[in-house]
Write a protein that holds these residues in place. Structure first.
Motif, mmCIF file in Angstrom:
data_model
loop_
_atom_site.group_PDB
_atom_site.id
_atom_site.type_symbol
_atom_site.label_atom_id
_atom_site.label_comp_id
_atom_site.label_asym_id
_atom_site.label_seq_id
_atom_site.Cartn_x
_atom_site.Cartn_y
_atom_site.Cartn_z
ATOM 1 N N MET A 67 41.840 40.421 33.926
ATOM 2 C CA MET A 67 42.384 39.064 34.001
ATOM 3 C C MET A 67 43.893 39.182 34.121
ATOM 4 N N VAL A 68 44.436 38.720 35.205
ATOM 5 C CA VAL A 68 45.881 38.792 35.409
ATOM 6 C C VAL A 68 46.401 37.379 35.542
ATOM 7 N N PHE A 69 47.287 36.963 34.673
ATOM 8 C CA PHE A 69 47.833 35.613 34.687
ATOM 9 C C PHE A 69 49.217 35.611 35.306
ATOM 10 N N LEU B 164 50.498 40.350 40.733
ATOM 11 C CA LEU B 164 51.562 39.397 41.084
ATOM 12 C C LEU B 164 51.735 39.304 42.595
ATOM 13 N N VAL B 165 51.660 40.430 43.307
ATOM 14 C CA VAL B 165 51.800 40.418 44.771
ATOM 15 C C VAL B 165 50.649 39.653 45.414
ATOM 16 N N VAL C 199 51.016 56.923 27.801
ATOM 17 C CA VAL C 199 51.998 56.617 28.850
ATOM 18 C C VAL C 199 51.288 56.361 30.177
ATOM 19 N N VAL C 200 50.268 57.204 30.477
ATOM 20 C CA VAL C 200 49.519 57.006 31.723
ATOM 21 C C VAL C 200 48.831 55.643 31.734
ATOM 22 N N ALA C 201 48.237 55.263 30.604
ATOM 23 C CA ALA C 201 47.543 53.969 30.541
ATOM 24 C C ALA C 201 48.513 52.820 30.727
ATOM 25 N N ILE C 202 49.704 52.960 30.070
ATOM 26 C CA ILE C 202 50.695 51.881 30.213
ATOM 27 C C ILE C 202 51.144 51.766 31.658
ATOM 28 N N CYS C 203 51.369 52.887 32.323
ATOM 29 C CA CYS C 203 51.789 52.851 33.733
ATOM 30 C C CYS C 203 50.709 52.215 34.611
ATOM 31 N N SER D 151 51.084 48.876 36.839
ATOM 32 C CA SER D 151 50.851 48.864 38.286
ATOM 33 C C SER D 151 49.868 47.769 38.679
ATOM 34 N N VAL D 152 48.786 47.652 37.906
ATOM 35 C CA VAL D 152 47.808 46.600 38.204
ATOM 36 C C VAL D 152 48.440 45.221 38.062
ATOM 37 N N PHE D 153 49.321 45.086 37.047
ATOM 38 C CA PHE D 153 49.984 43.798 36.835
ATOM 39 C C PHE D 153 50.872 43.440 38.026
#
Length: 796
Positions: free
Chosen positions: A789-791, A735-736, A721-725, A729-731
């Motif tokens: 890598m964030v698309f 985007l911002v 759960v921590v990793a998914i959060c 957050s990074v995603f």
């Protein structure tokens, strides 16, 4: 005193020599090299520069002496001018220097006096009174000074004597004076010999025969009102200008008193084409153009003659002084030109030597020179009539490769007259410009798996120099940073790219692999062919764009070999948790897991672990149940890979369920792999342990019982759960940042004291790569990926 004169000669740069005319060819005029301290004249390349006249002297190359090279005739060179001073320019080419030598050609008595005619006829009335005067035309001598000082003698006669008057220092008037009354019946014709002797040693003479015819009857000659008429006229006087009117009277009556005027003699003889006289009125007018530069003084002998038989006459003189006007423009000659001029030539370099003259006199002949328009050159004068074109500021061939310098000369007349001379000065190149790239940093984007030899970019450096100084060659500088690859280690940039030396094209040495290399930064050098060579460089940042060329791979369990993660979450009933192990393969092995009957919906029974070597969307995995289709008792998390119960398990579901799970990435086209999961349904904890103990593919719980396994499963669930959060957050942060970068002005490179962050755009979408920081993302205990890598979500 001699030492002072010699020192002044060296300082002034001007030497005076004297040579007699008609000197033999080879006669030494002066020892130039010795007297001026020039050293070896042949090495200095000393020569005489003449301005439009034939050469009469030259510099001997061997001795450096000024010698006579051809016949010198003072009368031909200077006419009646005294002294005959020739102004020579000596050009020394090594180093470039101009010296002035004044050569005086002295006169020798090589011309005898010459009368305008060999015979002079004079008619005299027998009634002429003693004391009557009859003008005679004097002789001329081409020499000057004492050699031209003439004295006259008349052959002995009892009736005539010679009277010589000098009204002008250069002119003598001769008169034949009657001393005794004539008697035509006794002697009708008197023949006399007039001799002219010059002052040379030895003296030369010339003779003229004077024949006097005695006439009868008319005994009164006309008488002028004055013996000499003095007139001044400007040389610009037009044709027909009134000069003077002479007047003579005759006391005789009738035709013996009618006076007719005529011009008897001209001095110089060229005046016969310039003057005319009205025979009745005595008015003298111009019939040609005066030229002060040719003749400054004209002397006319005017004869007044009556109409008697024989006719009687008398004479007067008209002296016409010609006044100078500014009618001659200056003349400019280029005597020496040293081109082309190197662009690194020092200020003060002499480019050309000029000679300027004006035939006018006084202020009309004083000339000033200047350069127009404003240019890096200036005209300097060290001696009258001699100018140097000098460099006054540094040159730059890349700005101006050739100058058209206009040298303007203007005299002091009113209005002034001008002359101009165009001097073209070419500028030669030196290697003073290094090659310069249009950008300091080039950003290049290339897809992975490109063919070896593919062109990645084309760089071009400009060098404004010419010829070899501007010919640029390119090379890859190995002194820069190479490529650091996590799987291979450090590699030189030349192992990935090469640069064509002639065109500056960047080629791929081999196919690029994004999984091996994401960013390659190297330097390209541009070197010109000058001496010494100059260098420019540019940084190339090559970004490799990922392609979907890796299918998902299943990860092994912590116990070694591929398998499943233990189930997470609580188990209904008496079973606190379960552990399962399976062998995974590309549709070749079956995964084994177990579940208890009565387990509630949502109970996790297994977790599929997979990873994709690609990045971004190409590495984003999706899990789906391929078989059985429809509504089965189990389902799989789309992105988590967790296999859980879709509903409560019943005995009707059978003792075993077979699931085929496909793992797909989001690449185009999508790549996938499949896993077969066999789930055994058992009753209670003892039966599950018995099943696990009887199967080699089932992982038994560790010491501590099922309770410890359940605790471990709960701990793993928390970390998941921590990793998914964290990933979410990074995603969101990406985007911002992406939105901010779209709104802000784009820059190819954001440079600062730390490592640069580049925001790039390519045909596969917008993405961000950070050199400042890297993240290691792991969703399980397997190997992680050391990139972020964030698309943006606008990609297909």
């Amino acid at each position: 005193l001699l030492m002072l004169v010699w020192t002044w000669t060296l300082v002034a740069g001007q030497v005076r020599y004297s040579v007699p005319e008609e000197a033999k060819v080879g006669t030494v005029v002066g020892r130039l090299a010795q007297e001026l301290g020039l050293g070896d004249a042949e090495e200095r390349r000393l020569r005489v520069v003449w301005q439009g006249r034939r050469a009469g002297v030259e510099v001997s190359g061997a001795s450096g002496a000024l010698v006579v090279s051809s016949r010198l005739d003072r009368e031909e060179l200077c006419g009646k001018s005294a002294p005959c001073s020739l102004r020579l320019e000596l050009l020394q080419e090594r180093p470039l220097r101009v010296l002035h030598v004044e050569l005086e050609v002295t006169d020798i008595n090589d011309n005898a006096p010459l009368f305008p005619a060999a015979r002079k006829n004079i008619s005299m009335a027998e009634l002429s009174l003693p004391g009557s005067r009859f003008p005679l035309e004097g002789a001329s001598d081409a020499d000057i000074g004492a050699n031209a000082q003439l004295s006259y003698t008349l052959s002995p006669s009892e009736h005539f004597t010679l009277d010589v008057k000098s009204p002008h220092e250069n002119r003598k008037l001769l008169f034949l004076v009657l001393t005794k009354p004539l008697d035509r019946e006794a002697v009708p014709v008197h023949k006399l010999l007039l001799t002219a002797s010059d002052g040379g040693r030895p003296s030369l003479t010339g003779t003229m025969e004077v024949v006097v015819s005695v006439l009868d009857v008319n005994d009164n000659a006309p008488q002028f009102s004055q013996s000499v008429y003095k007139v001044q006229l400007p040389e610009s006087a037009p044709e027909g200008t009134f000069v003077v009117r002479v007047n003579a009277t005759d006391p005789d009556l009738g035709p013996y008193g009618d006076v007719i005027y005529e011009i008897d003699t001209f001095d110089p003889a060229s005046g016969s084409d310039l003057f005319s006289i009205d025979g009745k009125s005595g008015e003298i007018r111009l019939k040609g153009a005066l030229d002060f530069e040719a003749v400054t003084l004209y002397m006319l002998q005017i004869k007044a003659q009556d109409q008697g038989t024989p006719a009687l006459s008398n004479h007067c003189s008209v002296e016409l002084e010609v006044l100078d006007v500014n009618d001659n423009a200056p003349e400019v000659w280029v005597t020496s030109l040293s081109v082309p001029v190197s662009e690194d030539a020092a200020v003060g370099t002499v480019v050309a030597l000029l000679s300027v003259s004006d035939r006018d006199s006084g202020s009309n002949g004083r000339v000033q020179c200047s350069v127009w328009p404003a240019s890096p050159f200036v005209v300097e004068s060290r001696f009258p009539g001699s100018y140097s074109l000098v460099l006054r500021e540094a040159l730059d061939r890349e700005r101006v490769s050739e100058y058209e310098v206009e040298v303007r000369a203007e005299d002091g007349g009113k209005p002034p007259l001008r002359a101009r001379r165009i001097v073209r000065v070419a500028v030669s190149d030196v290697n003073d410009n290094a090659p310069a790239f249009s950008q300091a940093v080039y950003t290049v984007v290339a897809r992975e798996n490109n063919a070896a030899g593919a062109e990645l970019a084309r760089l071009w450096a400009r060098d404004p120099d010419e010829a070899e100084n501007g010919r640029v060659s390119y090379s890859l500088w190995e002194g820069g940073a190479g490529a650091s690859v996590w799987s291979v280690g450090w590699r030189p940039a030349s192992s990935y790219v090469s640069v064509d030396g002639e065109s500056g094209r960047v080629w791929a040495v081999r196919a690029l692999d994004y999984e091996e290399l994401q960013v390659l930064q190297f330097e390209v050098r541009a070197v010109d062919a000058g001496e010494p060579a100059l260098v420019g460089n540019a940084t190339v940042q090559l970004f490799v764009v990922d392609e979907n060329d890796n299918a998902p791979m299943l990860l092994p369990t912590t116990g070694g070999g591929p398998g499943l993660a233990p189930p997470l979450g609580p188990v209904a009933g008496s079973v606190a948790g379960a552990s399962v192990e399976a062998v995974l393969g590309q549709d070749s092995e079956t995964l084994w897991a177990w579940a208890a009957w009565g387990a509630p919906a949502g109970q996790v029974v297994a977790k599929i672990r997979a990873v994709d070597a690609d990045s971004g969307y190409n590495a984003w995995l999706r899990y789906e149940v391929l078989e059985p289709r429809g509504k089965g008792p189990f389902r799989v998390g789309v992105y988590s890979g967790e296999v859980s119960t879709a509903r409560a398990l019943e005995e009707a579901d059978g003792p075993r369920q077979r699931l085929v799970i496909v793992v797909r990435d989001h690449g185009e086209p999508s790549l996938s792999t499949t896993a077969t999961l066999s789930v055994s349904l058992v009753e209670g904890g003892e039966k599950m342990l018995a099943v696990a103990g009887s199967s080699s593919n089932v992982l038994l719980p560790a010491e501590g019982g099922l309770t410890a396994a359940g605790a471990a499963s709960a701990s793993t669930n928390v970390w998941l759960v921590v990793a998914i959060c964290a990933v979410s957050s990074v995603f969101v942060l990406a985007l911002v940042l992406y939105g901010a970068s779209r709104c802000a002005p784009r820059a190819a490179v954001l440079s600062g004291p730390a490592a640069a962050t580049l925001v790039c755009a390519s045909e596969v979408g917008s993405w961000s790569y950070s050199q400042r920081q890297s993240r290691s993302l792991c969703v399980t205990d397997g190997a992680g990926k050391s990139d972020l890598m964030v698309f943006s979500p606008n990609l297909p």
